[in-house]
Design an enzyme around this catalytic site. Structure first.
Site, mmCIF file in Angstrom:
data_model
loop_
_atom_site.group_PDB
_atom_site.id
_atom_site.type_symbol
_atom_site.label_atom_id
_atom_site.label_comp_id
_atom_site.label_asym_id
_atom_site.label_seq_id
_atom_site.Cartn_x
_atom_site.Cartn_y
_atom_site.Cartn_z
ATOM 1 N N LEU A 65 0.751 -1.268 0.009
ATOM 2 C CA LEU A 65 0.001 -0.168 -0.107
ATOM 3 C C LEU A 65 0.836 1.236 0.057
ATOM 4 C CD1 LEU A 65 -2.341 -1.549 2.665
ATOM 5 C CD2 LEU A 65 -3.017 -0.998 0.245
ATOM 6 N N PRO A 66 0.388 2.460 -0.366
ATOM 7 C CA PRO A 66 1.197 3.740 -0.524
ATOM 8 C C PRO A 66 1.940 3.965 0.876
ATOM 9 C CG PRO A 66 -0.949 3.951 -1.540
ATOM 10 C CD PRO A 66 -1.088 2.666 -0.805
ATOM 11 N N THR A 96 6.243 0.622 2.269
ATOM 12 C CA THR A 96 7.434 1.436 2.978
ATOM 13 C C THR A 96 6.584 2.451 4.017
ATOM 14 O OG1 THR A 96 8.703 1.192 1.350
ATOM 15 C CG2 THR A 96 9.146 2.970 3.142
ATOM 16 N N LYS A 171 15.058 -0.037 5.958
ATOM 17 C CA LYS A 171 14.669 0.521 4.564
ATOM 18 C C LYS A 171 14.834 2.220 4.841
ATOM 19 C CE LYS A 171 12.016 1.279 0.828
ATOM 20 N NZ LYS A 171 12.688 0.922 -0.346
ATOM 21 N N LYS A 246 9.046 11.122 0.285
ATOM 22 C CA LYS A 246 8.286 10.577 1.302
ATOM 23 C C LYS A 246 9.122 9.676 2.236
ATOM 24 C CE LYS A 246 5.674 6.060 1.844
ATOM 25 N NZ LYS A 246 5.640 4.770 1.415
HETATM 26 P P1 NAD Z 1 0.992 2.834 -5.811
HETATM 27 O O1 NAD Z 1 0.110 3.689 -5.633
HETATM 28 O O2 NAD Z 1 1.464 2.652 -7.393
HETATM 29 O O3 NAD Z 1 0.061 1.524 -5.306
HETATM 30 C C1 NAD Z 1 -0.708 1.449 -4.277
HETATM 31 C C2 NAD Z 1 -1.926 0.587 -4.637
HETATM 32 O O4 NAD Z 1 -2.685 0.493 -3.524
HETATM 33 C C3 NAD Z 1 -2.843 1.215 -5.518
HETATM 34 O O5 NAD Z 1 -3.413 0.312 -6.334
HETATM 35 C C4 NAD Z 1 -4.255 1.638 -4.617
HETATM 36 O O6 NAD Z 1 -5.400 1.645 -5.380
HETATM 37 C C5 NAD Z 1 -4.208 0.607 -3.479
HETATM 38 N N1 NAD Z 1 -4.733 0.894 -2.152
HETATM 39 C C6 NAD Z 1 -4.689 2.050 -1.587
HETATM 40 N N2 NAD Z 1 -5.432 2.168 -0.597
HETATM 41 C C7 NAD Z 1 -6.086 0.811 -0.570
HETATM 42 C C8 NAD Z 1 -6.997 0.156 0.273
HETATM 43 N N3 NAD Z 1 -7.417 0.856 1.450
HETATM 44 N N4 NAD Z 1 -7.542 -0.968 -0.096
HETATM 45 C C9 NAD Z 1 -6.905 -1.619 -1.308
HETATM 46 N N5 NAD Z 1 -6.171 -1.111 -1.990
HETATM 47 C C10 NAD Z 1 -5.690 0.221 -1.627
HETATM 48 O O7 NAD Z 1 2.614 2.381 -5.042
HETATM 49 P P2 NAD Z 1 3.433 1.437 -5.355
HETATM 50 O O8 NAD Z 1 4.399 2.471 -6.199
HETATM 51 O O9 NAD Z 1 3.015 0.317 -5.745
HETATM 52 O O10 NAD Z 1 4.262 1.735 -3.974
HETATM 53 C C11 NAD Z 1 3.514 0.578 -3.069
HETATM 54 C C12 NAD Z 1 4.509 0.758 -1.606
HETATM 55 O O11 NAD Z 1 6.036 0.350 -1.956
HETATM 56 C C13 NAD Z 1 4.828 2.310 -1.157
HETATM 57 O O12 NAD Z 1 5.000 2.271 0.200
HETATM 58 C C14 NAD Z 1 6.224 2.531 -1.724
HETATM 59 O O13 NAD Z 1 6.846 3.811 -1.196
HETATM 60 C C15 NAD Z 1 6.896 1.455 -1.925
HETATM 61 N N6 NAD Z 1 7.733 1.165 -2.703
HETATM 62 C C16 NAD Z 1 7.748 1.625 -4.204
HETATM 63 C C17 NAD Z 1 8.689 1.821 -4.811
HETATM 64 C C18 NAD Z 1 8.381 2.242 -6.320
HETATM 65 O O14 NAD Z 1 9.458 2.414 -7.231
HETATM 66 N N7 NAD Z 1 7.208 2.502 -6.903
HETATM 67 C C19 NAD Z 1 10.086 0.977 -4.701
HETATM 68 C C20 NAD Z 1 10.173 0.707 -3.281
HETATM 69 C C21 NAD Z 1 9.084 0.707 -2.462
#
Ligand code: NAD
Length: 297
Positions: A65-66, A96, A171, A246
């Site tokens: 999740l975000p 994260t 992390k 973030k």
């Molecule tokens: P994203 O925003 O693309 O995806 C998050 C998903 O969660 C979305 O599809 C959203 O609809 C869903 N969501 C939100 N609230 C929800 C709920 N209540 N119920 C069900 N689904 C829900 O984010 P991401 O890029 O996939 O990142 C996810 C996590 O990984 C974050 O914490 C980010 O910091 C971490 N991260 C991201 C990256 C990157 O390069 N994108 C790298 C390492 C870590």
């Protein structure tokens, strides 16, 4: 094994696809219907809500999740996982978030008989697609051992960092250092070039000398130095400035709670905040070098 997966965004969707490829049965949920549909097309089953996942016959639930507020809502909310999941079902949060929230949620889960691991990742969307993520895992030894093969279906390196919350601790520390080292490399590259150095020659010297680091030898922020790095494609793709901002926010918040000084980390946060407020939030975080070149401001 039947696994539930919640959060099918940029990271979660490719991670879930790798679980399907590895032969796991998958039931998925996301607020975005299109994200669910795409996973259903590759063999997953859609659940209509979080509580439906909790009450299905899953043995393990993974969330991606975000941010911390979403994690609290999905686990601790009125219709959240902990309101309906059977004791014994294992939980893994790969979002994260700050270590304190990770510890709170893990303690609440354990209290009702659900062992939980925090397992944030590094490696970005490319690593998620390729199944080469690094997982930093916090939690009990036995729970870690039990989750290892599932995590290895999505990642290449899985590191047990200690008890609950320690995956997030690793992390935030790593990403804070990454931000600081990226700014340092940007500053050094710009100084050297202003003094007449060819950027490739300068990077070559740094990368065989004591200044070498990942930001210099793999992800150099100077355009044209490393083919394939975001700097060589106008800072598109890669790891966005706002995502780095973030993570720096998580580091400064954690430092505040620990009463631990993070002088360079706080400075890095301010520089990234300034850069984002100038409209560069979607650019790869190595574009911070533009603060020095004056370009695009
Ligand atoms: P994203 O925003 O693309 O995806 C998050 C998903 O969660 C979305 O599809 C959203 O609809 C869903 N969501 C939100 N609230 C929800 C709920 N209540 N119920 C069900 N689904 C829900 O984010 P991401 O890029 O996939 O990142 C996810 C996590 O990984 C974050 O914490 C980010 O910091 C971490 N991260 C991201 C990256 C990157 O390069 N994108 C790298 C390492 C870590």
């Amino acid at each position: 094994m039947h696994i539930g997966f919640i959060g099918l965004g940029n990271m979660g969707a490719p991670m879930a696809r790798n679980l399907l490829r590895a032969g796991y049965r998958l039931t998925v949920f996301d607020l975005a219907a299109a994200a669910v549909a795409s996973l259903v097309n590759t063999g997953a089953t859609a659940a209509p809500s979080i509580i439906d996942i909790a009450q299905s016959d899953v043995e393990l639930i993974i969330t991606m999740l975000p941010a911390a507020s979403h994690v609290r809502e999905v686990y601790l909310g009125e219709q959240g996982l902990l309101s309906g999941v059977a004791p014994g079902v294992r939980l893994i949060d790969s979002s994260t978030i700050d270590p304190m929230t990770a510890r709170d949620v893990a303690a609440a889960a354990l209290q009702q008989g659900n062992p939980m691991l925090d397992a944030p990742v590094s490696g970005g969307t490319g690593g998620a697609e390729a199944g080469t993520l690094t997982f930093m895992v916090g939690g009990d030894n036995t729970d870690y051992d039990g989750a290892l093969s599932v995590l290895q279906s999505m990642g290449k390196n899985v590191v047990h960092c200690g008890p609950a919350g320690n995956g997030q601790a690793a992390k935030v520390a790593n990403n804070m250092l990454l931000a600081i080292s990226m700014i340092g490399v940007a500053e050094a590259m710009n100084l050297g070039v202003s003094l007449g150095m060819d950027p490739k020659v300068l990077a070559g010297v740094i990368n065989t000398s004591s200044g070498r680091c990942w930001s210099s030898d793999t992800y150099n922020p100077y355009p044209g130095v490393i083919e394939g790095a975001p700097a060589s494609r106008n800072y598109t793709g890669g790891f966005g400035t706002d995502l780095m901002l973030k993570d720096l926010g998580l580091a400064t918040e954690a430092a505040k709670q620990q009463k631990q000084p993070i002088i360079l980390g706080a400075l890095a946060q301010q520089l990234y905040q300034m850069f984002s407020s100038q409209g560069h939030g979607a650019m790869d975080f190595s574009a911070i070098i533009k603060l020095y070149s004056g370009e695009d401001q």
